[in-house]
Design a protein around this motif. Structure first.
Motif: not given
Length: 134
Positions: A10-17, A58-61, A63-68
């Motif tokens: 799941l994409p997230i905005a902030d790791r510590p949160t 979200t940025g790393g996510f 890389w996985v989802i490409g153009r989606h």
């Protein structure tokens, strides 16, 4: 063929949160050794022996989802469902999530398929807690 563990990312905005919400708020145990920021990398929580949720910035996510595109907050492509033994357990987990900052989107209550409640985590991902109707 069996796949274990199954990992839902799941994409997230902030790791510590997200780490605080899932570990302190929901009481889940993170998998892996902490990185420099004190949060395990990758950030995963084992829900049981065969299922993990991985929380990816979200940025790393991307890389996985490409153009989606990542679905925006308030647009849901999946709901993760957690089983509960009793309606009281549903109430407890949804209450715990609310206390940790979750938005309760469906208050716990009886439905034709069981006793259920649904909350959104800090990034808007939906989690439903269900005690089967017997």
């Amino acid at each position: 063929m069996q796949y274990a563990p199954v990992v839902v990312a799941l994409p997230i905005a902030d790791r510590p949160t997200s780490y605080r919400f899932y570990s302190e708020g929901l009481g889940l145990e993170a998998v892996g050794e902490p990185a420099e920021d004190g949060v395990p990398e990758p950030l995963q929580f084992a829900l049981n022996a065969g299922f993990r949720v991985m929380l990816v910035p979200t940025g790393g996510f991307g890389w996985v989802i490409g153009r989606h595109e990542v679905a925006g907050r308030g647009q849901s492509e999946c709901v993760v469902s957690l089983p509960a033994a009793t309606p009281a357990d549903v109430d407890q987990l949804v209450g715990r999530a609310r206390a940790a900052g979750a938005e309760v989107v469906v208050e716990p209550g009886p439905q034709p398929w069981g006793y259920t409640g649904t909350f959104a985590d800090p990034d808007g991902h939906l989690w439903t807690v269900l005690a089967d109707a017997h």
